[in-house]
Design an enzyme around this catalytic site. Structure first.
Site, mmCIF file in Angstrom:
data_model
loop_
_atom_site.group_PDB
_atom_site.id
_atom_site.type_symbol
_atom_site.label_atom_id
_atom_site.label_comp_id
_atom_site.label_asym_id
_atom_site.label_seq_id
_atom_site.Cartn_x
_atom_site.Cartn_y
_atom_site.Cartn_z
ATOM 1 N N ASP A 164 0.672 -1.251 0.142
ATOM 2 C CA ASP A 164 -0.005 -0.127 0.014
ATOM 3 C C ASP A 164 0.854 1.427 -0.075
ATOM 4 O O ASP A 164 1.924 0.988 0.279
ATOM 5 C CB ASP A 164 -0.821 -0.092 1.244
ATOM 6 N N HIS A 210 2.642 3.140 -8.953
ATOM 7 C CA HIS A 210 2.537 1.701 -9.258
ATOM 8 C C HIS A 210 3.452 1.011 -9.838
ATOM 9 O O HIS A 210 4.143 0.009 -9.847
ATOM 10 C CB HIS A 210 1.104 1.229 -10.061
ATOM 11 N N LEU A 242 11.141 -20.731 -4.129
ATOM 12 C CA LEU A 242 9.921 -19.727 -3.225
ATOM 13 C C LEU A 242 8.744 -19.682 -4.071
ATOM 14 O O LEU A 242 8.674 -19.915 -5.395
ATOM 15 C CB LEU A 242 10.363 -18.288 -3.707
HETATM 16 C C1 FPP Z 1 -1.909 0.175 -3.137
HETATM 17 O O1 FPP Z 1 -1.503 1.442 -3.432
HETATM 18 C C2 FPP Z 1 -1.552 -0.696 -4.310
HETATM 19 C C3 FPP Z 1 -2.096 -1.237 -5.372
HETATM 20 C C4 FPP Z 1 -3.764 -1.145 -5.423
HETATM 21 C C5 FPP Z 1 -1.616 -1.991 -6.315
HETATM 22 C C6 FPP Z 1 -0.273 -2.755 -6.361
HETATM 23 C C7 FPP Z 1 0.337 -3.009 -7.418
HETATM 24 C C8 FPP Z 1 1.987 -2.787 -7.739
HETATM 25 C C9 FPP Z 1 2.761 -2.562 -6.636
HETATM 26 C C10 FPP Z 1 2.141 -2.969 -9.183
HETATM 27 C C11 FPP Z 1 2.875 -4.086 -9.626
HETATM 28 C C12 FPP Z 1 2.643 -5.240 -9.122
HETATM 29 C C13 FPP Z 1 3.039 -6.452 -9.326
HETATM 30 C C14 FPP Z 1 2.807 -7.829 -8.616
HETATM 31 C C15 FPP Z 1 4.054 -6.433 -10.287
HETATM 32 P P1 FPP Z 1 -2.701 2.370 -3.420
HETATM 33 O O2 FPP Z 1 -2.754 2.945 -4.853
HETATM 34 O O3 FPP Z 1 -3.757 2.277 -2.942
HETATM 35 O O4 FPP Z 1 -2.117 3.633 -2.648
HETATM 36 P P2 FPP Z 1 -2.692 4.794 -1.632
HETATM 37 O O5 FPP Z 1 -3.137 4.180 -0.687
HETATM 38 O O6 FPP Z 1 -1.331 5.825 -1.475
HETATM 39 O O7 FPP Z 1 -3.420 5.614 -2.739
#
Ligand code: FPP
Length: 235
Positions: free
Chosen positions: A3, A20, A114
């Site tokens: 997050d 992201h 893994l």
């Molecule tokens: C939460 O941050 C994150 C996500 C919803 C997406 C997670 C995805 C990645 C890290 C991209 C790639 C993943 C892989 C497996 C290659 P948020 O957008 O909710 O952040 P915020 O709470 O600050 O708005």
């Protein structure tokens, strides 16, 4: 739970998608270092079923990022003994992402260092409902006892999703909640909520969380061992 991508980007005056994208690099270094740190199963929450509520442009960008990550990283996974599996619903994903998932799962099936599981269109509650539906459909030979139903449910859940119990759940980004992730598997999980935003998540953060985890006493609902005065050491 990865997050804080959006906030990481916004704080830099960048579009959320940039968070992201940089977050995907944190995924790569976490996956690469996990086996060396003694981790055998790593489950990453990439897209929750609730994330469909985000703007279409962000959803599309995330889906593309996931597809590209799988295409790009499969060779490296094979080389490093990483076995990839996706958990979650596949029927609402784009066909090219589903193909990338299936190819990566097939190509990495022999990996034994893994178990990497990436949750996409994932809702823990949905999976529990689905497992219960399977038990109801298959029946329990007329038995209605809690034990029989509980065992059948655990088996149905495990057969379908094959998830070991979570030892340590790490959530970055400062929020302290589970957001419908691995609810069954986290029954006895140790929880670590870290203030660091996911794109900044460093190997040193993972190492610190593991050191802290190993110092915790895990009793699984029992009392401390009278011989040693302690419960089971975590690590
Ligand atoms: C939460 O941050 C994150 C996500 C919803 C997406 C997670 C995805 C990645 C890290 C991209 C790639 C993943 C892989 C497996 C290659 P948020 O957008 O909710 O952040 P915020 O709470 O600050 O708005």
């Amino acid at each position: 739970i990865m997050d804080g991508n959006g906030r990481w980007a916004t704080a830099r005056g960048l579009p959320r998608v940039a968070g992201h994208r940089v977050g995907a690099r944190a995924v790569r270094r976490t996956v690469e270092n996990a086996p060396r740190l003694g981790i055998r199963t790593l489950t990453l929450y990439a897209f929750s079923s609730d994330n469909w509520k985000r703007p279409k442009s962000e959803v599309d960008a995330l889906m593309t990022l996931l597809r590209d990550y799988l295409r790009r990283e499969t060779a490296r996974c094979i080389k490093n003994g990483v076995r990839f599996r996706m958990i979650g619903r596949r029927d609402r994903l784009g066909p090219d992402l589903v193909v990338a998932i299936e190819q990566a799962e097939r190509a990495t099936a022999a990996g034994d260092r893994l178990d990497l599981r990436i949750a996409i269109d994932y809702s823990s509650r949905d999976l529990l409902v689905e497992a219960a539906r399977r038990v109801a459909a298959a029946g329990t030979n007329g038995s209605t006892s809690r034990e029989t139903f509980g065992r059948a449910l655990a088996e149905a859940y495990h057969d379908a999703y094959g998830c070991p119990d979570v030892d340590l759940l790490i959530r970055t980004g400062g929020e302290q909640r589970l957001s419908d992730f691995l609810l069954w598997e986290c029954a006895y999980a140790e929880l670590a909520f870290l203030p660091v935003r996911w794109p900044d998540f460093a190997v040193a953060d993972l190492e610190r969380a593991l050191t802290e985890f190993r110092s915790r006493e895990r009793r699984f609902g029992a009392v401390a061992d009278p011989a040693t005065g302690t419960g089971q050491r975590a690590g």
